[in-house]
Design a protein around this motif. Structure first.
Motif, PDB file in Angstrom:
ATOM      1  N   TYR A 193       0.615  -1.366   0.005  1.00  0.00           N
ATOM      2  CA  TYR A 193       0.213  -0.052   0.001  1.00  0.00           C
ATOM      3  C   TYR A 193       0.795   1.123  -0.059  1.00  0.00           C
ATOM      4  O   TYR A 193       0.466   2.274   0.756  1.00  0.00           O
ATOM      5  N   ARG A 221       2.484   4.686  -1.919  1.00  0.00           N
ATOM      6  CA  ARG A 221       2.190   5.503  -3.034  1.00  0.00           C
ATOM      7  C   ARG A 221       3.495   5.414  -4.025  1.00  0.00           C
ATOM      8  O   ARG A 221       4.755   4.909  -3.310  1.00  0.00           O
ATOM      9  N   ASN A 222       3.479   5.648  -5.299  1.00  0.00           N
ATOM     10  CA  ASN A 222       4.656   5.575  -6.161  1.00  0.00           C
ATOM     11  C   ASN A 222       5.644   6.801  -5.480  1.00  0.00           C
ATOM     12  O   ASN A 222       5.359   7.631  -5.052  1.00  0.00           O
ATOM     13  N   GLY A 247      -8.350  10.490  -2.662  1.00  0.00           N
ATOM     14  CA  GLY A 247      -7.167   9.888  -2.725  1.00  0.00           C
ATOM     15  C   GLY A 247      -7.015   8.266  -2.847  1.00  0.00           C
ATOM     16  O   GLY A 247      -7.766   7.503  -2.511  1.00  0.00           O
ATOM     17  N   GLY A 248      -6.080   8.106  -3.508  1.00  0.00           N
ATOM     18  CA  GLY A 248      -5.954   6.628  -4.052  1.00  0.00           C
ATOM     19  C   GLY A 248      -4.594   5.957  -4.020  1.00  0.00           C
ATOM     20  O   GLY A 248      -3.710   6.530  -3.591  1.00  0.00           O
ATOM     21  N   LEU A 249      -4.619   4.706  -4.691  1.00  0.00           N
ATOM     22  CA  LEU A 249      -3.082   3.952  -4.671  1.00  0.00           C
ATOM     23  C   LEU A 249      -3.078   3.352  -6.103  1.00  0.00           C
ATOM     24  O   LEU A 249      -4.152   3.106  -6.871  1.00  0.00           O
ATOM     25  N   PRO A 250      -1.930   3.082  -6.599  1.00  0.00           N
ATOM     26  CA  PRO A 250      -1.971   2.443  -7.834  1.00  0.00           C
ATOM     27  C   PRO A 250      -2.255   0.961  -7.555  1.00  0.00           C
ATOM     28  O   PRO A 250      -2.273   0.261  -6.636  1.00  0.00           O
ATOM     29  N   GLY A 282       4.017   1.158  -9.211  1.00  0.00           N
ATOM     30  CA  GLY A 282       4.398   1.920 -10.136  1.00  0.00           C
ATOM     31  C   GLY A 282       3.276   2.447 -11.241  1.00  0.00           C
ATOM     32  O   GLY A 282       3.242   3.272 -12.233  1.00  0.00           O
ATOM     33  N   GLY A 283       2.092   1.757 -11.003  1.00  0.00           N
ATOM     34  CA  GLY A 283       0.868   1.909 -11.935  1.00  0.00           C
ATOM     35  C   GLY A 283       0.286   3.408 -11.346  1.00  0.00           C
ATOM     36  O   GLY A 283       0.548   3.828 -10.418  1.00  0.00           O
ATOM     37  N   PRO A 284      -1.048   3.862 -12.148  1.00  0.00           N
ATOM     38  CA  PRO A 284      -1.359   4.937 -11.772  1.00  0.00           C
ATOM     39  C   PRO A 284      -2.392   4.903 -10.849  1.00  0.00           C
ATOM     40  O   PRO A 284      -3.214   3.714 -10.596  1.00  0.00           O
ATOM     41  N   LEU A 313      -7.665  -0.997  -1.580  1.00  0.00           N
ATOM     42  CA  LEU A 313      -7.869  -1.535  -0.336  1.00  0.00           C
ATOM     43  C   LEU A 313      -9.255  -1.738   0.081  1.00  0.00           C
ATOM     44  O   LEU A 313      -9.614  -2.142   1.194  1.00  0.00           O
ATOM     45  N   HIS A 361      -3.514   7.368   3.786  1.00  0.00           N
ATOM     46  CA  HIS A 361      -2.675   7.999   2.816  1.00  0.00           C
ATOM     47  C   HIS A 361      -3.198   9.640   2.875  1.00  0.00           C
ATOM     48  O   HIS A 361      -4.621   9.797   2.741  1.00  0.00           O
ATOM     49  N   GLU A 421      -1.971  12.846  -6.796  1.00  0.00           N
ATOM     50  CA  GLU A 421      -1.198  12.498  -5.602  1.00  0.00           C
ATOM     51  C   GLU A 421       0.331  12.978  -5.785  1.00  0.00           C
ATOM     52  O   GLU A 421       0.801  13.375  -4.864  1.00  0.00           O
ATOM     53  N   ASP A 422       0.781  12.401  -7.112  1.00  0.00           N
ATOM     54  CA  ASP A 422       2.300  12.676  -7.270  1.00  0.00           C
ATOM     55  C   ASP A 422       2.593  14.153  -7.638  1.00  0.00           C
ATOM     56  O   ASP A 422       3.705  14.858  -7.133  1.00  0.00           O
TER      57      ASP A 422
END
Lengths: 410, 410
Positions: free
Chosen positions: A367, A369-370, B28-31, B35-37, B351, B357, B378-379
């Motif tokens: 979990y 983030r990149n 807010g999210g996660l890949p 490495g993914g979006p 999740l 996050h 997020e990035d």
């Protein structure tokens, strides 16, 4: 400062996941000259580099911007205990630091050997900074003559140079006692007094300390330099909430030095046996492997990144970082669910001392983030996806990534 | 935690400028894979992209690193109310969450339907998790028989499955009452007791709850599964300082779901009528336009970015983000002086739950530093000129950019 522990205690839950917290003591550094590499940047660390590329990085301010923390506050913060809230007395921290026998109810006191003039005024508060060997010789002499006062057991421990630790064991001892160290020369040592006259337990401790001072002066009256003692920081072992209850963890500590084993024990960790001398990296790894199944949280401490920094030896600190890098694949082979690598403070070789600079933090686990980090360095950590955190904020984050924290509020 | 509200109340001033705070719930999210979006990065959002290029970005940790906040604490923080200071009881939050009639002086209590054995010990604390329909049927039966106890009005509301809410309305009711839920099976429900025996108001509430428990068991004695009730979290509606006084705002809330309307009302916002079903984005926009002149602060809530995340449906969450993007030009056409877009927490599809996050924050308005952001992700937010903030720090920032905060200190 908000004490988050009561909230965390409500939210934490037992799960099978395992957390490994690696503390490279004092790992944060500084360039030797402006623009140059820090110790971490100068080190050749192929394993850490590869891990950093799969991890999330951030910067950790151990205690507060501008504060260079000692090992006690730095580690308490990493364990999630705000050091401004969870205070350890001077005497207690010294007793823990040297691995003294120091149980609940005991009172620990820091002692200085001093030189007193014939009129009993303090001539030198540090007795000319004797060698640690000389300290041992004199302390043995004292211990041989003074082992008990009024039914209170007296245990004496050499710390270093002029410093020693005195532990009192007995019934109903208080620790609210004023120091006998006058903090200046030309005046006699102060009398130990309870902070409040109604506090009978602390009055008892004060009586024992005054008697100890008197007996010590008698025993040392023929010594040329060390002929008096100054006492301060009387304190009991603090009763902190334990990691088992707060975090629902079964935590172990793998550290060689008494200070780190002691602080870890204060928060409920079980210090594991580590064979070998000094920092003993291989033996620590051996202990970690041997106990991997029995615990779900491991604090793994390496000391020499700090000691080499304190020596001002940039190259030696680099070598210690590279030595850790060589061990890293074996740590990863254990497959911790969450792995954090950080320091309890910075010890830049150029400063030869603990410093206030933030330390890099590497977090590996699910979990994330990149993150664009390519190496585990201060510069890369500053750009990391974890941002800039405080030391006390690390544990909730580790628990969250390990799936051990429930939602806060509905 | 520092409570800034008393300071802000001294500094805030009424001005004609308008602030629009858009909360994309759980945005807010996660890949999906390293490495993914993230959901935001995967979404096609030409309008948000263009706005991001004229805005300042930052990352917002809603409540605390590592804590996945519920909607209550997440939103209170965004409204500037530190959730560790401004706590809402369990019963109160549930009553607010389902839109129960729940006025000052009323006491709200969370109820569980339970299965009791013939000896009255708890067999199942959730009565086999009945359907919400079944809950409604049983609750109607109870409400028909129990509408008043000792002059106290009893209102019952279905929450979901085994959960219901009980609101007591009457004179002199206290809320310091211990739970009747024993939190385990094999023992009978506990008696409701006031936390302190001298607290007559809470003793009265306890008596009513005990009588309710007894009447409910009598009414349900022929039910095969739901034959008992367990009560907990008795709490009054908290009396928080109101945004009108603290911020000198005339604030409105545009949200469809009772929880968000309720939390907004707690801090003094006027919940506006929103037509339509579900998330009703167009109808919310309509409400915003209709009331644009009458208020100077709007909280505009979109729920489905969270629900799709909780469903684990990455593509659906992306679609909801894109749907918001399509509405954005109409929001901008209203020309808010300050516009913020953020979330109350992250809900990464991977999740299927609220997470800890940080959420991205976009701030559009006057007096921004330069920012290199090209998208609202997020990035990009991590590199933004606003840096890394806490949820409670947002409101002072919005007020400042809107010219509503005077200098602090001389």
């Amino acid at each position: 400062m908000l004490d988050l522990l009561p909230h965390i205690a409500e939210l934490s839950r037992k799960t099978p996941s395992k957390i490994l917290l690696v503390v490279l003591d004092g790992v944060g550094g500084l360039p030797q000259t402006p623009g140059g590499p820090t110790e971490l940047a100068a080190a050749r660390t192929p394993n850490l580099d590869a891990l950093a590329q799969r991890s999330a990085l951030g910067l950790l301010t151990p205690v507060h911007p501008g504060l260079a923390p000692g090992s006690g506050p730095g580690h308490l913060a990493l364990f999630g205990y705000d050091p401004f809230t969870y205070q350890v007395g001077r005497g207690a921290l010294s007793a823990i630091g040297i691995g003294a026998e120091f149980g609940p109810g005991d009172v620990a006191v820091r002692g200085n050997f001093a030189t007193l003039a014939p009129d009993r005024t303090v001539q030198d508060r540090r007795a000319g900074r004797p060698s640690t060997e000389e300290n041992r010789r004199v302390l043995q002499k004292l211990q041989a003559r003074i082992s008990e006062i009024d039914g209170v057991q007296i245990r004496l421990y050499t710390e270093s140079e002029h410093r020693f630790v005195l532990v009192l064991s007995g019934e109903n001892l208080g620790d609210r006692v004023q120091d006998t160290d006058p903090q200046r020369t030309g005046v006699p040592p102060l009398e130990a007094l309870p902070e409040s006259p109604e506090d009978a337990a602390s009055a008892k401790t004060a009586r024992v300390l005054n008697r100890f001072t008197q007996l010590a002066e008698e025993a040392l009256k023929d010594e040329p330099q060390i002929n008096g003692v100054l006492l301060r920081g009387a304190s009991k072992r603090p009763a902190f909430p334990q990691m088992q209850e707060v975090y629902k963890l079964t935590p172990a500590a793998i550290a060689s030095y008494p200070m780190y084993r002691g602080v870890a024990a204060l928060v409920g960790m079980q210090p594991l046996e580590v064979r070998g001398e000094g920092d003993a990296p291989e033996e620590k790894l051996e202990a970690l492997k041997a106990h991997w199944e029995a615990f779900d949280f491991f604090y793994l401490h390496f000391k020499k990144t700090d000691s080499t920094g304190e020596d001002g030896d940039f190259a030696a600190k680099v070598a210690r970082i590279e030595a850790f890098d060589a061990l890293l694949p074996e740590l990863l082979a254990l497959k911790p669910d969450v792995l954090a690598i950080t320091g309890d403070h910075s010890t830049p070789a150029v400063l030869k001392a603990h410093s206030w600079h933030p330390v890099p933090l590497l977090l590996y686990g699910p979990y994330l983030r990149n993150d664009t980090a390519t190496r585990f360095t201060e510069d890369e950590a500053r750009k990391g996806s974890l941002g800039h955190l405080r030391g006390v904020e690390l544990m909730p984050l580790l628990l969250a990534h390990a799936g051990k924290l429930q939602k806060y509020g509905a």
